[in-house]
Write a protein that holds these residues in place. Structure first.
Motif, PDB file in Angstrom:
ATOM      1  N   GLY A  86     -59.771  29.620 -45.676  1.00  0.00           N
ATOM      2  CA  GLY A  86     -59.725  28.290 -46.259  1.00  0.00           C
ATOM      3  C   GLY A  86     -61.077  27.968 -46.875  1.00  0.00           C
ATOM      4  O   GLY A  86     -62.091  27.954 -46.171  1.00  0.00           O
ATOM      5  N   ALA A  87     -61.111  27.730 -48.176  1.00  0.00           N
ATOM      6  CA  ALA A  87     -62.381  27.529 -48.873  1.00  0.00           C
ATOM      7  C   ALA A  87     -63.146  26.347 -48.292  1.00  0.00           C
ATOM      8  O   ALA A  87     -62.572  25.291 -48.010  1.00  0.00           O
ATOM      9  CB  ALA A  87     -62.150  27.312 -50.363  1.00  0.00           C
ATOM     10  N   VAL A  88     -64.448  26.541 -48.130  1.00  0.00           N
ATOM     11  CA  VAL A  88     -65.340  25.472 -47.664  1.00  0.00           C
ATOM     12  C   VAL A  88     -66.237  25.000 -48.800  1.00  0.00           C
ATOM     13  O   VAL A  88     -66.318  23.813 -49.093  1.00  0.00           O
ATOM     14  CB  VAL A  88     -66.182  25.963 -46.468  1.00  0.00           C
ATOM     15  CG1 VAL A  88     -67.265  24.958 -46.118  1.00  0.00           C
ATOM     16  CG2 VAL A  88     -65.280  26.197 -45.262  1.00  0.00           C
ATOM     17  N   SER A  89     -66.918  25.928 -49.465  1.00  0.00           N
ATOM     18  CA  SER A  89     -67.792  25.559 -50.573  1.00  0.00           C
ATOM     19  C   SER A  89     -68.224  26.812 -51.325  1.00  0.00           C
ATOM     20  O   SER A  89     -68.330  27.893 -50.742  1.00  0.00           O
ATOM     21  CB  SER A  89     -69.040  24.816 -50.071  1.00  0.00           C
ATOM     22  OG  SER A  89     -69.949  24.564 -51.140  1.00  0.00           O
ATOM     23  N   ARG A  90     -68.497  26.627 -52.607  1.00  0.00           N
ATOM     24  CA  ARG A  90     -69.180  27.678 -53.353  1.00  0.00           C
ATOM     25  C   ARG A  90     -70.636  27.740 -52.897  1.00  0.00           C
ATOM     26  O   ARG A  90     -71.148  26.808 -52.276  1.00  0.00           O
ATOM     27  CB  ARG A  90     -69.112  27.393 -54.850  1.00  0.00           C
ATOM     28  CG  ARG A  90     -67.726  27.596 -55.450  1.00  0.00           C
ATOM     29  CD  ARG A  90     -67.621  27.094 -56.871  1.00  0.00           C
ATOM     30  NE  ARG A  90     -67.675  25.634 -56.905  1.00  0.00           N
ATOM     31  CZ  ARG A  90     -67.676  24.916 -58.027  1.00  0.00           C
ATOM     32  NH1 ARG A  90     -67.659  25.520 -59.208  1.00  0.00           N
ATOM     33  NH2 ARG A  90     -67.714  23.588 -57.967  1.00  0.00           N
ATOM     34  N   PHE A  91     -71.283  28.838 -53.225  1.00  0.00           N
ATOM     35  CA  PHE A  91     -72.684  29.004 -52.870  1.00  0.00           C
ATOM     36  C   PHE A  91     -73.384  29.806 -53.959  1.00  0.00           C
ATOM     37  O   PHE A  91     -72.733  30.516 -54.738  1.00  0.00           O
ATOM     38  CB  PHE A  91     -72.829  29.719 -51.520  1.00  0.00           C
ATOM     39  CG  PHE A  91     -72.202  31.096 -51.473  1.00  0.00           C
ATOM     40  CD1 PHE A  91     -72.872  32.220 -51.955  1.00  0.00           C
ATOM     41  CD2 PHE A  91     -70.920  31.278 -50.943  1.00  0.00           C
ATOM     42  CE1 PHE A  91     -72.298  33.479 -51.925  1.00  0.00           C
ATOM     43  CE2 PHE A  91     -70.335  32.538 -50.901  1.00  0.00           C
ATOM     44  CZ  PHE A  91     -71.027  33.641 -51.392  1.00  0.00           C
ATOM     45  N   ARG A  92     -74.687  29.703 -53.985  1.00  0.00           N
ATOM     46  CA  ARG A  92     -75.505  30.519 -54.878  1.00  0.00           C
ATOM     47  C   ARG A  92     -76.166  31.617 -54.049  1.00  0.00           C
ATOM     48  O   ARG A  92     -76.765  31.343 -53.006  1.00  0.00           O
ATOM     49  CB  ARG A  92     -76.565  29.671 -55.578  1.00  0.00           C
ATOM     50  CG  ARG A  92     -77.341  30.435 -56.660  1.00  0.00           C
ATOM     51  CD  ARG A  92     -78.244  29.485 -57.436  1.00  0.00           C
ATOM     52  NE  ARG A  92     -77.470  28.420 -58.061  1.00  0.00           N
ATOM     53  CZ  ARG A  92     -76.825  28.547 -59.223  1.00  0.00           C
ATOM     54  NH1 ARG A  92     -76.858  29.705 -59.871  1.00  0.00           N
ATOM     55  NH2 ARG A  92     -76.151  27.525 -59.731  1.00  0.00           N
TER      56      ARG A  92
END
Length: 208
Positions: A86-92
């Protein structure tokens, strides 16, 4: 969206070409390589249970990925694992660490993607009738099928993000969809990619 865990600055990453996890979406994964089975075992022992999905790019990795929390898992009779992220957040991506584990770990930064931790996005400019007409032509040209009833009932974000994840675009196109700043930006790019494919790669006026 609040979580019962702090976002860590280091997570395991799963490099997979053509697989992108969009904000607030879910992704099923079939894990069978020993190093990734170990990654899953280690991840399930953490409070956050996060795995970073990221695409290979050149000799390294893409600069942006998306972390998903293991929300379901089951084991097959032969020891493979079926999981759902389950997606939480994009990241760099900041750096990678090798040698500490059989799988890759990464130092990451979440600060550019506060939008992912908020409420689901809406797209006031979405013309569903036009999108579905375009999508039907594309599906026919590619020999694909979809559940149109479910698509019609889906919220804007689920619809656009699901199409961005599932349609057979190139790895570079999927990365561009992932990196789109807003849902509207992603929908506009998605429409452009579908039109581009329908016209054999020839530029035409795009549906916005």
């Amino acid at each position: 969206m609040r979580h019962r865990f702090d976002l860590p600055d280091r997570i395991p990453v799963f490099p997979l070409t053509g697989a992108v996890l969009m904000p607030r979406a879910r992704m099923p994964l079939h894990i069978f390589e020993p190093r990734y089975l170990q990654m899953l075992e280690d991840t399930l022992k953490t409070p956050h249970r996060l795995i970073g999905m990221i695409q290979p790019e050149g000799d390294g990795l893409a600069s942006i990925g998306c972390a998903g929390r293991v929300v379901a898992f089951s084991e097959t009779d032969d020891g493979r694992m079926m999981i759902s992220l389950g997606a939480v957040s994009r990241f760099r991506l900041l750096e990678t660490f090798e040698g500490f584990t059989p799988y890759l770990q990464a130092g990451i930064d979440w600060s550019s993607f506060g939008r992912d931790l908020g409420a689901p996005e809406q797209d006031d400019g979405l013309d569903r009738q036009a999108l579905f007409a375009l999508l039907a032509r594309y599906m026919e040209s590619e020999g694909l099928s979809t559940d149109w009833e479910a698509a019609a009932q889906a919220e804007d974000e689920l619809l656009i993000n699901s199409l961005s994840m599932m349609l057979p675009f190139s790895a570079g196109d999927k990365q561009a969809l992932l990196e789109s700043p807003s849902l509207t930006d992603r929908r506009e790019l998605l429409v452009g990619l579908i039109e581009f494919a329908l016209h054999g790669g020839q530029d035409e006026e795009r549906l916005q």
